[in-house]
Design an enzyme around this catalytic site. Structure first.
Site, PDB file in Angstrom:
ATOM      1  N   ASN A  78       0.997  -1.208   0.146  1.00 11.67           N
ATOM      2  CA  ASN A  78       0.031   0.060   0.042  1.00 11.67           C
ATOM      3  C   ASN A  78       0.814   1.303  -0.076  1.00 11.67           C
ATOM      4  OD1 ASN A  78      -1.808   1.999   0.519  1.00 11.67           O
ATOM      5  ND2 ASN A  78      -2.251   1.420   2.585  1.00 11.67           N
ATOM      6  N   TRP A  79       1.037   1.790  -1.120  1.00 11.76           N
ATOM      7  CA  TRP A  79       1.863   2.986  -1.384  1.00 11.76           C
ATOM      8  C   TRP A  79       1.499   4.119  -0.456  1.00 11.76           C
ATOM      9  CZ3 TRP A  79       3.905   2.826  -7.110  1.00 11.76           C
ATOM     10  CH2 TRP A  79       4.785   1.771  -7.334  1.00 11.76           C
ATOM     11  N   LYS A  80       0.109   4.278  -0.449  1.00 14.25           N
ATOM     12  CA  LYS A  80      -0.610   5.328   0.082  1.00 14.25           C
ATOM     13  C   LYS A  80      -0.367   6.511  -0.838  1.00 14.25           C
ATOM     14  CE  LYS A  80      -0.187   3.372   4.836  1.00 14.25           C
ATOM     15  NZ  LYS A  80      -0.118   3.552   6.366  1.00 14.25           N
ATOM     16  N   HIS A 131      -9.708   1.217   5.349  1.00 15.21           N
ATOM     17  CA  HIS A 131      -8.381   1.279   5.873  1.00 15.21           C
ATOM     18  C   HIS A 131      -8.803   2.363   6.898  1.00 15.21           C
ATOM     19  CE1 HIS A 131      -4.367   2.456   6.352  1.00 15.21           C
ATOM     20  NE2 HIS A 131      -3.945   1.500   5.794  1.00 15.21           N
ATOM     21  N   GLU A 187      -7.195   4.979   7.981  1.00 16.96           N
ATOM     22  CA  GLU A 187      -6.812   6.277   7.521  1.00 16.96           C
ATOM     23  C   GLU A 187      -8.179   6.742   6.801  1.00 16.96           C
ATOM     24  OE1 GLU A 187      -3.115   5.723   5.331  1.00 16.96           O
ATOM     25  OE2 GLU A 187      -2.113   5.195   7.297  1.00 16.96           O
ATOM     26  N   GLU A 196      -5.377  -4.719  10.863  1.00 18.10           N
ATOM     27  CA  GLU A 196      -4.301  -3.647  11.056  1.00 18.10           C
ATOM     28  C   GLU A 196      -4.418  -2.811  12.275  1.00 18.10           C
ATOM     29  OE1 GLU A 196      -2.420  -2.416   6.948  1.00 18.10           O
ATOM     30  OE2 GLU A 196      -4.200  -1.140   7.333  1.00 18.10           O
ATOM     31  N   GLY A 239       2.658   2.623  10.935  1.00 14.87           N
ATOM     32  CA  GLY A 239       3.471   3.837  10.681  1.00 14.87           C
ATOM     33  C   GLY A 239       3.981   4.192  12.073  1.00 14.87           C
ATOM     34  N   SER A 256       3.489  -1.619  10.502  1.00 13.86           N
ATOM     35  CA  SER A 256       4.971  -1.607  10.667  1.00 13.86           C
ATOM     36  C   SER A 256       5.545  -2.778  10.402  1.00 13.86           C
ATOM     37  CB  SER A 256       5.434  -1.103  12.271  1.00 13.86           C
ATOM     38  OG  SER A 256       4.907   0.216  12.347  1.00 13.86           O
TER      39      SER A 256
HETATM   40  P1  13P Z   1       3.071   0.577   7.569  1.00 11.02           P
HETATM   41  O1  13P Z   1       3.580  -0.517   7.293  1.00 11.02           O
HETATM   42  O2  13P Z   1       3.807   2.098   7.241  1.00 11.02           O
HETATM   43  O3  13P Z   1       2.647   0.635   9.446  1.00 11.02           O
HETATM   44  O4  13P Z   1       1.550   0.896   7.056  1.00 11.02           O
HETATM   45  C1  13P Z   1       0.430  -0.133   7.189  1.00 11.02           C
HETATM   46  C2  13P Z   1      -0.477   0.159   6.838  1.00 11.02           C
HETATM   47  O5  13P Z   1      -1.406   1.146   6.897  1.00 11.02           O
HETATM   48  C3  13P Z   1      -0.793  -0.425   5.257  1.00 11.02           C
HETATM   49  O6  13P Z   1      -1.923  -0.481   4.882  1.00 11.02           O
END
Ligand code: 13P
Length: 255
Positions: free
Chosen positions: A11-13, A98, A100, A170, A176, A216
């Site tokens: 997931n590149w966000k 997600h 976020e 998650e 993060g 993470s």
């Molecule tokens: P990180 O791997 O940066 O913690 O992010 C996890 C995430 O939200 C994947 O969708």
């Protein structure tokens, strides 16, 4: 025991532009050329999807995903992207719910549910993200939160669509933060998720459904997490931005 194929997703966000896709894929595909038997999903931003789609057209080893979409079919929804538009670019997976999107963009359980139904209608496999906050965990409410998220999101899905949904556990406190769940903590929650699925459908589906861990994940902890029998893959954020690190995580799924 059911043998579930591992699924590792990047997931590149809101990172990496369209012009960064080709160099990324060149390195990643080279690093993983001998890897077989694992589903790899690349989930770039909308603007990078066309380039990734073009470059992966003849590559069955890496599938394309999207980070979001609208549950509306089409029409006056300025700024939105439909499932049909994603299908047109050969997108096979989509993230739904997600944390976020839930926290920053007001995505409710109801919206998450509508999106799951829409994704299946368009034969795009949803990756349903669920997870608790640190406070909920500290208050002993983590399982209650997961159960609620799962039951609302997955209500009314046919057994077939349920089995074809991927769940990503998650925990929000691990995203993060560099503070990953231990393999034991993640396994306990994955086992619990399977129990909820069993209640919603039946045992066979709860054994079939794949559950990824996200939060993470790095090359340093991936092997330990992925060797747990209840952890069927990883949804990787930060570490997936580096093609070598993401390749290492894919390799770690091979045991
Ligand atoms: P990180 O791997 O940066 O913690 O992010 C996890 C995430 O939200 C994947 O969708």
């Amino acid at each position: 025991m059911y043998l579930r194929k591992k699924i590792i997703a990047a997931n590149w966000k809101m990172n990496l532009t369209s012009s960064e896709v080709a160099p990324y894929l060149e390195t990643f595909l080279l690093e993983t050329k001998h890897i077989e038997g694992v589903d790899v999903v690349l989930i770039p931003s909308f603007t990078s999807i066309p380039k990734a789609s073009e470059l992966l057209e003849k590559n069955p080893k890496v599938r394309l995903g999207a980070q979001n979409f609208s549950f509306h079919e089409k029409g006056a929804f300025t700024g939105e992207v439909s499932a049909g538009m994603l299908r047109d670019l050969f997108v096979r997976y989509v993230l739904v719910g997600h944390s976020e999107r839930r926290e920053l963009f007001g995505e409710t359980d109801h919206i998450v549910h509508q999106k799951l139904l829409t994704a299946h209608r368009h034969e795009i496999r949803p990756i349903l993200c669920v997870g608790e906050t640190l406070e909920e965990r500290k208050n002993g409410k983590a399982k209650q939160v997961l159960e609620h998220q799962l039951k609302v999101a997955l209500a009314d899905l046919s057994h077939e669509d349920l089995a074809d949904t991927i769940i990503a556990y998650e925990p929000i406190w691990a995203i993060g933060t560099g503070c990953t769940a231990t393999a034991a903590e993640a396994s306990e929650m994955h086992h619990f998720i399977r129990e909820v699925i069993k209640e919603l459908a039946h045992k066979e589906i709860s054994q079939k459904i794949r559950i990824q861990y996200g939060g993470s994940v790095t090359p340093a902890n991936a092997r330990e997490l992925l060797k747990s029998p209840d952890i069927d893959g990883a949804l990787v954020g930060g570490a997936s931005l580096d093609p070598r690190a993401f390749a290492e995580i894919v390799k770690a799924s091979q045991g």
